[in-house]
Scaffold this motif. Sequence first.
Motif, PDB file in Angstrom:
ATOM      1  N   ALA A  53       1.642   6.445  -7.038  1.00  0.00           N
ATOM      2  CA  ALA A  53       0.541   7.284  -7.507  1.00  0.00           C
ATOM      3  C   ALA A  53       0.816   8.768  -7.305  1.00  0.00           C
ATOM      4  O   ALA A  53      -0.023   9.608  -7.659  1.00  0.00           O
ATOM      5  CB  ALA A  53      -0.748   6.897  -6.777  1.00  0.00           C
TER       6      ALA A  53
ATOM      7  N   ALA B 163      -6.885   2.936  -3.700  1.00  0.00           N
ATOM      8  CA  ALA B 163      -7.317   3.190  -5.071  1.00  0.00           C
ATOM      9  C   ALA B 163      -8.665   3.903  -5.109  1.00  0.00           C
ATOM     10  O   ALA B 163      -8.925   4.726  -5.992  1.00  0.00           O
ATOM     11  CB  ALA B 163      -7.395   1.878  -5.846  1.00  0.00           C
ATOM     12  N   GLU B 164      -9.526   3.605  -4.132  1.00  0.00           N
ATOM     13  CA  GLU B 164     -10.808   4.291  -4.077  1.00  0.00           C
ATOM     14  C   GLU B 164     -10.633   5.743  -3.645  1.00  0.00           C
ATOM     15  O   GLU B 164     -11.321   6.636  -4.143  1.00  0.00           O
ATOM     16  CB  GLU B 164     -11.760   3.598  -3.091  1.00  0.00           C
TER      17      GLU B 164
ATOM     18  N   ALA C 255       2.215   1.588  -3.475  1.00  0.00           N
ATOM     19  CA  ALA C 255       1.181   2.054  -4.402  1.00  0.00           C
ATOM     20  C   ALA C 255       0.922   3.545  -4.228  1.00  0.00           C
ATOM     21  O   ALA C 255       0.697   4.266  -5.210  1.00  0.00           O
ATOM     22  CB  ALA C 255      -0.108   1.261  -4.185  1.00  0.00           C
TER      23      ALA C 255
ATOM     24  N   THR D 210       0.832  -1.202   0.000  1.00  0.00           N
ATOM     25  CA  THR D 210       0.000   0.000   0.000  1.00  0.00           C
ATOM     26  C   THR D 210       0.864   1.248   0.000  1.00  0.00           C
ATOM     27  O   THR D 210       0.575   2.226  -0.703  1.00  0.00           O
ATOM     28  CB  THR D 210      -0.942  -0.007   1.211  1.00  0.00           C
TER      29      THR D 210
ATOM     30  N   ARG E 156      -4.399  -1.620  -0.685  1.00  0.00           N
ATOM     31  CA  ARG E 156      -4.329  -0.988  -2.001  1.00  0.00           C
ATOM     32  C   ARG E 156      -5.730  -0.721  -2.555  1.00  0.00           C
ATOM     33  O   ARG E 156      -5.936   0.271  -3.264  1.00  0.00           O
ATOM     34  CB  ARG E 156      -3.541  -1.884  -2.954  1.00  0.00           C
ATOM     35  N   GLU E 157      -6.675  -1.573  -2.221  1.00  0.00           N
ATOM     36  CA  GLU E 157      -8.041  -1.381  -2.713  1.00  0.00           C
ATOM     37  C   GLU E 157      -8.646  -0.093  -2.174  1.00  0.00           C
ATOM     38  O   GLU E 157      -9.236   0.694  -2.919  1.00  0.00           O
ATOM     39  CB  GLU E 157      -8.912  -2.579  -2.306  1.00  0.00           C
TER      40      GLU E 157
END
Length: 332
Positions: A46, A288-289, A42, A39, A284-285
């Motif tokens: 980003a 990403a949201e 990520a 995470t 990570r989910e």
Amino acid sequence: MQTRTLGSTGPAVSALGLGAMGLSGEAYGATDRDESIATVHAALDAGVTLIDTGDFYAMGHNELLLAEALRGRNRDSYQLSVKFGQLRGPGPVFGAQDNRPEAVKNFLAYSLTRLGTDHVDVYRPARLDPAVPIEETVGAIQEMVDAGYVRHIGLSEVDAATIRRAHAVHPIADLQIEYSLLSRAVEAEVLPTLQELGIGMTAYGVLGRGLLSGHWSAGRTAGPGDMRGFSPRFAAENVEHNLALVESLRRVAGAKGCTVAQLAIAWVAAQGADIVPLVGARTRERLAEALPAARLELTADDLAEIEEAVPAGSARGDRYPAVFMSGLGVGN
């Protein structure tokens, strides 16, 4: 990823920051080391540059985890914000705050070692120590700025008068404080003081510890060690009322074409050009949201609809259990 500057003297950072507390321990439920590190990676990939931690998060584990996740990254490509001073005991035991000048330097030495770095970008006491004048604490951090171990000085959870006293000793880059649609006490005095003095804000709890995520349900129970099991806003007598506010917000989000979480994060960011929401994503989910919130622009009509859906002061329950409320500079 857009950037924002923390006040008139602070660093330029990503428009969203990563709050790392939930990546270690069980404060928000069980964690997975590999997923936590992934995470962080990520987030960096980003464009997130600001990472916030505390030396007392999981008794230092959080700093060690970040050191592992950040290994090999260019140190100039990210900023570390570190809170200090919260005393702990074995198990889920919290003690007093220690902001003595000698303690400041001691805590910093341990953090630098655990993080594997030669400096901290923003260093701040986690809470006010009533036994130590804030001028003495800030003066000690200033010595560490002069020595090159700290880049900027921050504060956390203090009132407007304390901000002014601290800022008179050394420019304060930002105040870290809880700010969300459910926690708006900062708007009365603290936020205007920050704007007057040119001090930024890193806002934590922007999703109300999950209440505003759109994923919490009334029948859900917190797992072992999860602090939400003791949070008044998640208590049975309050949670259904608070989730009804979320459903009102969900209707606004649906019309806007975004998720409840994205709308809640974007609302905080819209309250000031130098306010940086900290996203406490543990996976990570969830990260990403959250990330699209940085690009979500809210119009005056959007803000009015959000205000109607979740009016100021409409949440039920304090933001912390009673035992912790006395250490806060502002209430709910």
